[in-house]
Design an enzyme around this catalytic site. Structure first.
Site, PDB file in Angstrom:
ATOM      1  N   GLU A 184      -5.082  -3.722  -2.759  1.00  0.00           N
ATOM      2  CA  GLU A 184      -5.746  -4.946  -2.253  1.00  0.00           C
ATOM      3  C   GLU A 184      -6.446  -5.693  -3.387  1.00  0.00           C
ATOM      4  OE1 GLU A 184      -4.942  -5.715   0.614  1.00  0.00           O
ATOM      5  OE2 GLU A 184      -4.890  -4.003   1.972  1.00  0.00           O
ATOM      6  N   SER A 243       0.835  -1.213   0.000  1.00  0.00           N
ATOM      7  CA  SER A 243       0.000   0.000   0.000  1.00  0.00           C
ATOM      8  C   SER A 243       0.860   1.249   0.000  1.00  0.00           C
ATOM      9  CB  SER A 243      -0.941  -0.007   1.217  1.00  0.00           C
ATOM     10  OG  SER A 243      -1.857  -1.088   1.114  1.00  0.00           O
TER      11      SER A 243
END
Ligand SMILES: [Zn+2]
Length: 238
Positions: free
Chosen positions: A125, A54
């Protein structure tokens, strides 16, 4: 990409409204097949939990945005449980939550319709997305000339590929393992995401169960080397 194409300045100002435009400006820079010389690409960056996916996603968003490109960030089941991308080192960014019914192509078209061009998508994700979403990513690249950068896990707690990750491996123009090493407790490189319930590695259950990597969570995940993933050994601190 040929040397000639690489030498062509990257076109950052593609005309609205998007797919198959026969418009002006940068549209002139086309290859022999009629495709823009800036060929959009689908790239999949993968790695185990805690490897900084991320963080890299938000860094990539920042790098593109500062060059004047416009993008959207999407996520699913971020650990903050809100429509945001959060990182373990404290960065955060608003994001579009990818639901079952969300069509990524419609998301881009609707944004274009509001007069905001979209040059790229950052899909965090991505292993939790549906396979259909991955197909939509490919179409955004091929039909809309939108770059798609997907970030996610490759395998689940059973060490099986997530369906969306499998499709990304099959379809992506480029696949890259994120090179931030996460170490197993033994010091070997961490490869696999073990699910830990009541202090034991479990190997059966739903593919996606929300947990965390902190020691106090009911369901937690621990990155292990293959040897200790297979033996179920969580190390001396477990
Ligand atoms: Zn180990």
């Amino acid at each position: 990409m040929t040397d000639d194409a690489a030498a062509t300045p990257t076109c950052l100002a593609r005309p609205l409204p998007g797919p198959h435009d026969g418009g002006t400006g940068c549209a002139a820079a086309r290859g022999v097949d009629g495709r823009p010389l800036h060929a959009a690409a689908l790239k999949f960056f993968w790695g185990p939990m805690d490897c900084g996916k991320s963080t890299m996603a938000l860094q990539m968003n920042y790098n593109h945005a500062r060059q004047g490109r416009r993008g959207l960030v999407t996520t699913r089941i971020d650990r903050s449980l809100g429509p945001r991308v959060t990182t373990r080192i404290g960065l955060a960014h608003s994001a579009v939550e990818v639901t079952d019914g969300l069509d990524l192509r419609a998301l881009v078209r609707d944004t274009w319709a509001e007069g905001v061009r979209i040059d790229y998508l950052i899909c965090d994700e991505a292993s939790f997305y549906d396979v259909a979403h991955v197909e939509q990513m490919a179409e955004l690249v091929d039909g809309y000339d939108v770059d798609v950068y997907a970030f996610g896990l490759a395998t689940d707690f059973r060490s099986d590929l997530f369906p969306a990750a499998r499709r990304l491996f099959e379809l992506a123009d480029e696949v890259a393992r994120i090179q931030v090493e996460v170490l197993c407790w033994c010091g070997r490189e961490g490869l696999l995401n073990a699910r830990v319930v009541d202090g034991r590695v479990v190997r059966e259950g739903a593919q996606v169960v929300i947990g965390d990597t902190v020691d106090t969570a009911d369901v937690r995940y621990q990155v292990l080397c293959r040897r200790h993933y297979r033996s179920g050994d969580l190390g001396p601190r477990a």
